[in-house]
Enzyme design. Structure first.
Site, PDB file in Angstrom:
ATOM      1  N   ASN A 154      37.437  36.663  38.906  1.00  0.00           N
ATOM      2  CA  ASN A 154      38.806  37.123  38.733  1.00  0.00           C
ATOM      3  C   ASN A 154      38.923  38.578  39.147  1.00  0.00           C
ATOM      4  OD1 ASN A 154      41.311  37.989  37.689  1.00  0.00           O
ATOM      5  ND2 ASN A 154      41.251  36.359  36.169  1.00  0.00           N
ATOM      6  N   HIS A 161      36.904  41.106  50.216  1.00  0.00           N
ATOM      7  CA  HIS A 161      37.050  42.429  50.819  1.00  0.00           C
ATOM      8  C   HIS A 161      36.363  43.468  49.923  1.00  0.00           C
ATOM      9  CE1 HIS A 161      40.152  40.653  53.367  1.00  0.00           C
ATOM     10  NE2 HIS A 161      40.234  41.782  54.036  1.00  0.00           N
TER      11      HIS A 161
END
Length: 606
Positions: A477, A443
């Protein structure tokens, strides 16, 4: 030992059922010597050692790396499962339904089992739904089961739509048929999800235990868990034994990861006792998928699209457990009416005295902005807006308004993604980019950022547009990225935590070319605008790189880094012009600052 039966079907189909049983028996007899050899090997070896290397390699890809006992179960050294296995099994059962076979005047002729394999297609046996007429008058009944108190749940009945899509084959004994998207009460078919079908061979191995979710003899839904052992694999069929109650054809046969490996269709009758069965037989999903792929070109455009949506979901994925990462992807398109209330990004969101306009692209890049079908180039969604690149088929940037005082923490349901009908499909990257690799659909506008106020649900749904995602390696991450946003929210004390965030990828000419058509961005940026407690506007910029992660998408390694850098540096990297915003950047007032590594929120300079 009792065997899963062929179900409760109308008399007109009994000849088909008998023929399927006799063919299954013939295959069983012809393979007696080979089956005995396999049984002898399995006494001293495990499934991984007995089956072929190709099938074994495929089976390993379906194992969730977080499941430390998965390999031990596969080789028969453990029967322990995480409790999430039961939750995943319950989820896998939702798309399974009872098929009520009716005639043209509504009389019930019998029952079978079927299951959804795409957002609108259902799979069952040919001898359950033999032709278009049989399908036209029959029903798919979901929730035909009992709850924790053994009380019946409310059944949801959907009509079949064979005129919209219908493919059947007698030899492979399957039927694939469309289902209406809403029942008479307005219940959406999408509420029940679907079981994706994978094309690859090797979803279960010789000697492995499998499970069957079924409507036994038309009764409420039941499951035979790991009491079915595969004892032979043919080109198009598998044989497996069981100690379960009699069941129904058309049921999915699943491995320990709840991945469908076969369509159950027949018992193999005992030639010495017509009242008994020796083993069960299922049709291999890989064979069904191969047959369907061969039919694509002969279909009309609308039918081909439905089949393409099914085949688009056939990539190998981890087990669908509650915490297993990416979920099977539903691909849909919303109507134009959905977007009518979407006002998009608001420039004066932070206050009338703090107007923050959308950035402008450098003049030489303007011709690469993807145009909307109705004119303009800004895609407005609920509380955010996006401008797309024609050549990269990804967003140049996203812009979102966040009202921290009204945020609503909505759950993430099925991983459903949308193409935007306002933009030509050729300017949008879809499943063809994200299948069968380590790329996540990242996203750009974080899912919960625009989810506030009265339109929170619409905003949540809007974030799942392909226009709002960009390929990011699964090992990238996001913790620092998320900590950064949370920290800024917590420190935006004025104007009820009002924040404006711009996000996008950095497009470079030397970005990795993937699958001969997609260039994968190596870096992502973010510009955040807030009003501080002293009434001053603050604009900070951040850059995160995954460059070391995407050199090799199959064997990627390397560390990510997050930097706070001047807004001006983002403008240089992207060709965007943020206007006066750069003047409110605290790093602009510090000479010779190139960037600061962000390892914790304390490293951020507002």
């Amino acid at each position: 030992m009792s065997i899963v039966s062929f179900g409760n079907y109308p008399k007109i189909n009994q000849d088909l059922v008998t023929a399927q049983q006799q063919n299954a028996l013939k295959r069983y007899i012809e393979r007696t010597a080979e089956r005995e050899r396999i049984a002898n090997e399995l006494q001293t070896k495990n499934s991984l050692e007995v089956d072929t290397p190709q099938r074994t390699a495929m089976r390993k890809t379906l194992i969730n790396p977080r499941d430390g006992l998965a390999m031990e179960r596969l080789i028969g050294e453990s029967d322990l499962f995480p409790t999430s296995y039961l939750e995943a099994g319950l989820k896998a059962s939702k798309p399974v339904c009872r098929i009520e076979i009716r005639d043209h005047i509504g009389r019930v002729l019998g029952h079978g089992t079927g299951f959804l394999v795409s957002p609108s297609l259902l799979l069952t046996n040919n001898h359950v739904l033999e032709n278009v007429d049989a399908a036209r008058f029959s029903l798919a009944q979901f929730n035909y089961e009992v709850d924790l108190n053994l009380m019946p749940r409310q059944v949801k009945s959907f009509r079949l739509e064979p005129d919209r899509f219908f493919i059947t084959d007698l030899e492979l004994d399957f039927t694939l048929v469309a289902v209406e998207l809403n029942d008479a009460d307005g219940t959406k078919l999408s509420e029940f999800g679907f079981l994706p079908l994978f094309t690859e061979s090797g979803k279960a191995l010789l000697g492995e235990y499998v499970s069957i979710i079924q409507h036994p003899s038309g009764a409420p839904k039941a499951v035979a868990i790991r009491e079915n052992k595969i004892n032979d694999v043919f080109d198009d069929f598998i044989h497996y034994t069981t100690d379960t109650m009699p069941g129904s054809s058309g049921s999915p046969v699943l491995n320990d990861e709840w991945v469908v490996l076969a369509l159950h269709h027949s018992g193999v009758p005992d030639p010495n006792d017509s009242t008994k069965y020796i083993v069960n037989e299922g049709i291999r999903i890989s064979s069904i998928m191969k047959y369907l792929a061969a039919q694509q070109q002969s279909l009309s455009a609308d039918k081909r699209k439905l089949l393409e949506n099914l085949i688009a979901g056939t990539s190998k994925q981890p087990a669908p457990t509650a915490d297993s990462g990416p979920k099977p992807m539903l691909v849909e398109e919303l109507s134009y009416e959905w977007y009518e209330r979407s006002t998009g990004y608001q420039a004066k969101f932070l206050g009338d005295n703090y107007e923050v306009l959308l950035p402008q692209l450098r003049s030489d890049l303007e011709q690469d902005i993807a145009p909307l079908k109705a004119g303009g180039n800004v895609l407005n969604y609920t509380h955010f807006s996006i401008v797309m690149s024609k050549s990269r088929r990804l967003a140049y940037y996203t812009a979102v308004n966040i009202d921290g005082s009204q945020l609503i923490n909505l759950n993430r349901d099925a991983d459903k993604w949308y193409f935007d009908p306002r933009l030509d499909r050729k300017y949008q990257c879809g499943p063809e980019l994200y299948e069968n690799n380590d790329l996540d659909r990242g996203h750009l506008v974080r899912r919960l950022d625009p989810v506030w106020g009265e339109q929170a649900k619409e905003a949540n749904e809007d974030t799942f547009h392909f226009t709002n995602c960009s390929p990011q390696h699964k090992n990238l991450n996001q913790k620092t990225w998320l900590d950064l946003e949370n920290y800024i929210l917590q420190n935006a004390g004025k104007y009820d935590l009002m924040v404006t965030v711009f996000t996008g990828p950095v497009f470079r000419s030397d970005d990795v070319l993937y699958r001969r058509e997609f260039q994968i961005p190596a870096e992502f940026w973010k510009v955040v605008a807030i009003v501080k407690d002293n009434g001053e506007l603050s604009a900070t910029a951040y850059l995160q790189t995954q460059k070391n992660l995407i050199i090799d998408l199959e064997f990627a390694y390397g560390e990510y880094k997050t930097y706070q850098i001047p807004v001006l540096k983002i403008e240089d990297l992207t060709g965007l012009d943020f206007g006066d915003l750069r003047q409110h950047d605290p790093l602009e007032r510090i000479e010779a600052v190139v960037g600061r590594i962000i390892e914790s929120p304390e490293d951020i300079r507002l």
